[in-house]
Design a protein around this motif. Structure first.
Motif, mmCIF file in Angstrom:
data_model
loop_
_atom_site.group_PDB
_atom_site.id
_atom_site.type_symbol
_atom_site.label_atom_id
_atom_site.label_comp_id
_atom_site.label_asym_id
_atom_site.label_seq_id
_atom_site.Cartn_x
_atom_site.Cartn_y
_atom_site.Cartn_z
ATOM 1 N N HIS A 1 -70.578 83.693 129.286
ATOM 2 C CA HIS A 1 -71.273 84.971 129.435
ATOM 3 C C HIS A 1 -70.248 86.066 129.695
ATOM 4 N N ALA A 2 -70.254 87.101 128.858
ATOM 5 C CA ALA A 2 -69.325 88.221 129.005
ATOM 6 C C ALA A 2 -70.092 89.528 128.880
ATOM 7 N N ASP A 3 -69.543 90.595 129.464
ATOM 8 C CA ASP A 3 -70.204 91.882 129.298
ATOM 9 C C ASP A 3 -69.884 92.445 127.913
ATOM 10 N N ARG A 4 -70.406 93.637 127.640
ATOM 11 C CA ARG A 4 -70.280 94.186 126.293
ATOM 12 C C ARG A 4 -68.845 94.541 125.934
ATOM 13 N N THR A 5 -67.953 94.581 126.909
ATOM 14 C CA THR A 5 -66.544 94.860 126.622
ATOM 15 C C THR A 5 -65.711 93.588 126.527
ATOM 16 N N GLY A 6 -66.337 92.416 126.734
ATOM 17 C CA GLY A 6 -65.622 91.152 126.626
ATOM 18 C C GLY A 6 -65.175 90.556 127.941
ATOM 19 N N ARG A 7 -65.512 91.183 129.067
ATOM 20 C CA ARG A 7 -65.118 90.700 130.396
ATOM 21 C C ARG A 7 -66.054 89.571 130.822
ATOM 22 N N VAL A 8 -65.496 88.418 131.143
ATOM 23 C CA VAL A 8 -66.297 87.255 131.527
ATOM 24 C C VAL A 8 -67.017 87.542 132.841
ATOM 25 N N LEU A 9 -68.318 87.219 132.874
ATOM 26 C CA LEU A 9 -69.157 87.551 134.020
ATOM 27 C C LEU A 9 -69.394 86.390 134.971
ATOM 28 N N GLU A 10 -69.293 85.178 134.480
ATOM 29 C CA GLU A 10 -69.566 84.017 135.325
ATOM 30 C C GLU A 10 -68.823 82.813 134.779
ATOM 31 N N ALA A 11 -68.797 81.753 135.562
ATOM 32 C CA ALA A 11 -68.106 80.540 135.126
ATOM 33 C C ALA A 11 -68.774 79.981 133.878
ATOM 34 N N PRO A 12 -68.005 79.412 132.964
ATOM 35 C CA PRO A 12 -68.601 78.800 131.774
ATOM 36 C C PRO A 12 -69.633 77.747 132.165
ATOM 37 N N VAL A 13 -70.749 77.719 131.433
ATOM 38 C CA VAL A 13 -71.835 76.781 131.719
ATOM 39 C C VAL A 13 -71.551 75.472 130.997
ATOM 40 N N ALA A 14 -71.503 74.383 131.754
ATOM 41 C CA ALA A 14 -71.203 73.071 131.178
ATOM 42 C C ALA A 14 -72.412 72.512 130.442
ATOM 43 N N PHE A 15 -72.150 71.710 129.446
ATOM 44 C CA PHE A 15 -73.176 71.042 128.648
ATOM 45 C C PHE A 15 -73.669 69.809 129.407
ATOM 46 N N TYR B 1 -61.866 96.509 118.082
ATOM 47 C CA TYR B 1 -62.181 95.184 118.601
ATOM 48 C C TYR B 1 -62.364 95.235 120.109
ATOM 49 N N ILE B 2 -63.003 94.211 120.643
ATOM 50 C CA ILE B 2 -63.014 93.974 122.081
ATOM 51 C C ILE B 2 -62.362 92.619 122.316
ATOM 52 N N SER B 3 -61.644 92.502 123.410
ATOM 53 C CA SER B 3 -60.939 91.262 123.739
ATOM 54 C C SER B 3 -61.696 90.502 124.820
ATOM 55 N N VAL C 1 -74.647 85.568 120.748
ATOM 56 C CA VAL C 1 -75.895 86.329 120.726
ATOM 57 C C VAL C 1 -75.755 87.464 121.729
ATOM 58 N N ARG C 2 -76.583 88.480 121.549
ATOM 59 C CA ARG C 2 -76.545 89.654 122.413
ATOM 60 C C ARG C 2 -77.785 89.662 123.295
ATOM 61 N N ALA C 3 -77.588 89.795 124.608
ATOM 62 C CA ALA C 3 -78.701 89.893 125.548
ATOM 63 C C ALA C 3 -79.271 91.311 125.524
ATOM 64 N N GLN C 4 -80.439 91.487 126.135
ATOM 65 C CA GLN C 4 -81.064 92.807 126.123
ATOM 66 C C GLN C 4 -80.249 93.846 126.879
ATOM 67 N N ASP C 5 -79.434 93.403 127.837
ATOM 68 C CA ASP C 5 -78.598 94.354 128.573
ATOM 69 C C ASP C 5 -77.274 94.629 127.861
ATOM 70 N N GLY C 6 -77.109 94.083 126.653
ATOM 71 C CA GLY C 6 -75.897 94.312 125.879
ATOM 72 C C GLY C 6 -74.798 93.308 126.132
ATOM 73 N N SER C 7 -74.976 92.446 127.135
ATOM 74 C CA SER C 7 -73.952 91.436 127.385
ATOM 75 C C SER C 7 -73.996 90.366 126.301
ATOM 76 N N LEU C 8 -72.955 89.559 126.267
ATOM 77 C CA LEU C 8 -72.783 88.575 125.208
ATOM 78 C C LEU C 8 -72.853 87.162 125.767
ATOM 79 N N TRP C 9 -73.570 86.309 125.067
ATOM 80 C CA TRP C 9 -73.522 84.872 125.328
ATOM 81 C C TRP C 9 -72.823 84.228 124.142
ATOM 82 N N ILE C 10 -71.790 83.461 124.435
ATOM 83 C CA ILE C 10 -70.931 82.912 123.389
ATOM 84 C C ILE C 10 -70.944 81.390 123.468
ATOM 85 N N GLY C 11 -71.110 80.751 122.308
ATOM 86 C CA GLY C 11 -71.074 79.299 122.233
ATOM 87 C C GLY C 11 -69.673 78.812 121.912
#
Length: 767
Positions: free
Chosen positions: A211-225, A157-159, A192-202
């Motif tokens: 937005h998190a990298d492929r190991t689960g590390r958050v890359l930026e602040a959560p995007v508000a709706f 797993y990745i956390s 979903v998986r981006a082309q660079d392998g990072s993850l976008w999570i709903g």
């Protein structure tokens, strides 16, 4: 509880599988055979002497499960989880409560994402958010033999974590080094998986895009709706009104092929939306880091349905999983649609086309047989939370469930549902077809409370060609499906104290009727009621479904029909009956124009549309004859006379309508007759079937089609010589009864049990 030793995965080698391209099961593993004939080409089957055609059929080709009680490494979880099905937390490890989203790793394995754990912020602080790397050891069927263990192996797993403090609000593990995210921080539902392998999570709590990298590390602040917050949003200010319902956020998230655009879909209707069935698909630009302002409307089949998952299959084309909130035998909608965002219907919604019904999947190989409800042939995924659809290519799709551990027990009541992954293939399949019209009378009331979407959907799955809604009006002029305008016997209105003063006595078609009437309720008020079994003494099993389903509008019934297909691949027809048209006209709520308007709005007024409009009265059919070219059917009761004729002093009875001259007169304004069975073949004094009358022959000579009503399986409705026992509720030989009427020339029939009607038609064809 079973526990395997697995390790957290942050190593490059395993995380790199997130970059792998999409691959599919091999044809050998699925045992696929595409040697069928071209679509729509009628074939003659010499062995059965039946006409057949080839249709696309969803077929189960592989299945694997993970024990509901599986525990992954980590601290105890579920200390505050709601006990259910004999399970009480805390659990000695991290529960895997099903899969809310799945990514294909490209090598036969998958990354599977559970949600926030136990359903709310309050009870999920001890649940760690992860994506699990899983390897399904598929059970498949090849040459009639089952192969494979059918188990899901969890390999790592990745956390999800926020060590760089990207989150602008406090989290459970605020002051720790890794800042592992928990189910009290986010409710992750899609990925979903981006082309660079990072993850976008709903997420649903915000709802946010994370937005998190492929190991689960958050890359930026959560995007508000941009269109509001949910009640669980950590930034919701005191006094600020949420506009996203609880658990109504981004259950579904798709991405464009190049990964630039994300398409989050709100699971439920926004709180400020007046349309209860509307869901919105949004567009987010990952390069510009903003929502584009573009959104598309999607319409669900029922008010309470949820958009459970989405994937792009082309530019602005999605596959969407839609589900209701029921499980087991109560489930109605677990469907996968193809949605074209660039095309809209007459109401402005993106067009959707049924890809397959997850409650009706062919299973000729017996995969998973014996694992509980819905594991036979046909196979179904009747779980409450059908939340995953992944296109695998070559007409194959992965579907999976969130089991809401320990709460769901769709397969075996009292036992928590396992997590399951099923692979469905859309296969060309030869099916029997015939020229007998099979009408689901009020849906399938032998198995479901009548005139509910559950009843209509069941009739369609049981091979009805048409579904029959009886049409009455609400106070605000909306047409709804009820057998009568008096609803005390078919809804729970009597248990609603707020409507106690609506009980009254009215004269309907010359008879005093006491109860509650649809024309005294607005649609909004009717929608607070729930259907119940009309004849509980005869169909006691159906009472288990009392209180579940809404009173459907005619629009909802038409939507269900136009988004469905018959068992032989044709458009599902509708056969509405105008109930008490003279009465409704007398109270200022005429039925004819609203009915035609609804048919037009749903595309059922085009040449060749599968529609019949029926009535027991004559005058409104004559009026409709001047208003539409749709086929009309004069209903003929077993005795008595049309009410409008009696009210006008016209002495003609139903018996007069079915004389040779009467039928020729009917043919001047109608295209068919819907005839009481006893008028076609009367019963003898002993209650057996007698000799056919000339009604069918005379109707055909007048150019009219003949549809008979109503064929029911219970002994109490059958001729005495076709009853199976003295038990009035036991099933008798409806097949023999139908066969007698088909032999007499009947063209089609109404039945409460479409499956038995189908069997009767096939038996008649063989004979």
């Amino acid at each position: 509880m079973r526990r395997r030793q697995i390790a957290p995965v942050v190593a490059t080698a395993l995380a790199a599988t997130l970059l792998a391209p999409l691959t599919t099961l091999t044809a050998a593993a699925s045992g696929a055979d595409h040697g069928a004939a071209a679509h729509g080409a009628p074939l003659h089957d010499a062995s059965s002497h039946q006409t057949t055609r080839t249709v696309d059929r969803a077929t189960l080709v592989a299945r694997a499960t993970l024990s509901a009680d599986y525990l992954a490494p980590g601290p105890a979880s579920g200390a505050l989880a709601t006990p259910a099905n004999g399970r009480t937390g805390p659990f000695a490890g991290q529960v895997i409560p099903g899969f809310s989203a799945v990514l294909d790793a490209g090598d036969g394995t998958f990354w599977a994402q559970p949600d926030n754990g136990f359903g709310s912020k309050a009870n999920s602080a001890d649940y760690l958010l992860r994506l699990y790397h899983v390897d399904p050891h598929w059970q498949t069927s090849r040459h009639g033999a089952l192969t494979g263990s059918g188990e899901i192996e969890v390999e790592g797993y990745i956390s999800l974590r926020d060590p760089d403090h990207r989150f602008p609000f406090p989290i459970v593990h605020e002051d720790t080094r890794d800042r592992l995210l928990t189910g009290a921080d986010l409710d992750i539902e899609s990925v979903v998986r981006a082309q660079d392998g990072s993850l976008w999570i709903g997420d649903e709590f915000g709802p946010f895009l994370v937005h998190a990298d492929r190991t689960g590390r958050v890359l930026e602040a959560p995007v508000a709706f941009p269109d509001g917050k949910s009640p669980s949003n950590p930034t919701l200010a005191a006094g600020e009104k949420p506009n996203v319902p609880s658990s109504g956020g981004f259950e579904a998230l798709a991405a464009s092929a190049d990964g630039r655009y994300l398409y989050p879909v709100v699971e439920r209707a926004l709180l400020d939306d007046t349309q209860a069935r509307r869901r919105w698909v949004y567009e987010y630009d990952t390069r510009k880091h903003r929502y584009t302002g573009q959104r598309w409307a999607y319409q669900t089949d029922m008010d309470g349905d949820m958009v459970a998952d989405a994937h792009t299959v082309g530019r602005h084309r999605l596959v969407i999983a839609e589900r209701d909130d029921f499980q087991g035998a109560k489930a109605v909608i677990k469907r996968v649609y193809t949605v074209d965002l660039d095309r809209t219907d007459a109401e402005g919604y993106a067009t959707k086309t049924l890809l397959f019904d997850a409650l009706d999947i062919a299973n000729p190989g017996g995969i998973g047989a014996g694992d509980g409800y819905g594991t036979g042939d046909p196979f179904s995924l009747p779980v409450q939370s059908f939340e995953t659809i992944v296109p695998l290519g070559h007409d194959r799709y992965l579907i999976a469930n969130d089991n809401n551990y320990p709460g769901n027990d769709a397969r075996v009541p009292g036992t928590p549902d396992d997590t399951e992954m099923d692979v469905v293939e859309i296969r060309p399949t030869r099916v029997a077809t015939d020229d007998v019209t099979l009408i689901g009378h009020r849906g399938a009331p032998a198995y479901e409370p009548e005139h509910t979407l559950a009843s209509y959907a069941t009739a369609i799955r049981l091979c009805a060609d048409y579904i029959e809604p009886d049409v009455v009006s609400t106070k605000d002029g909306v047409l709804v499906a009820r057998h009568e305008n008096e609803i005390g016997g078919t809804t729970d209105v009597a248990s609603h104290p707020e409507f106690a003063d609506r009980r009254t006595t009215k004269t309907i078609d010359g008879k005093a009727v006491t109860g509650w009437f649809t024309e005294d309720f607005t649609l909004a008020e009717l929608k607070t009621l729930r259907a119940k079994e009309r004849i509980p003494a005869t169909r006691p099993a159906n009472t288990a479904l009392d209180g579940l389903y809404q009173v459907p509008t005619l629009d909802e019934v038409l939507d269900l029909a136009r988004h469905s297909r018959t068992c032989d691949g044709k458009a599902v027809g509708v056969y509405p009956e105008t109930k008490h048209p003279s009465y409704f006209a007398s109270v200022g709520l005429p039925l004819e124009k609203p009915l035609l308007a609804e048919l037009h709005r749903n595309g059922f007024d085009r040449p060749g549309s599968p529609v019949f409009i029926q009535s027991f009265e004559v005058g409104n059919l004559r009026a409709l004859h001047r208003m539409t070219r749709l086929p009309l059917v004069q209903l003929v009761d077993c005795s008595g006379a049309p009410y409008d004729l009696r009210a006008a002093g016209d002495p003609r009875t139903y018996a007069d309508l079915v004389t040779a001259s009467g039928l020729r007169d009917v043919a001047r304004y109608a295209d068919g007759v819907g005839v009481c069975k006893d008028v076609m073949i009367p019963r003898t004094a002993a209650g057996t079937l007698g000799t056919p009358t000339t009604v069918i022959r005379d109707a055909h000579r007048a150019g009219l089609v003949v549809h008979g009503w109503t064929f029911r399986p219970e002994n109490t409705f059958l001729p005495t010589d076709l009853r199976s026992s003295a038990d009035p509720n036991a099933y008798g030989d409806m097949t023999a009864e139908v066969d007698a009427f088909l032999a007499a020339g009947m063209d089609g029939f109404f039945t409460d049990a479409a499956d038995r009607g189908t069997a009767a038609i096939r038996a008649a064809a063989r004979s």
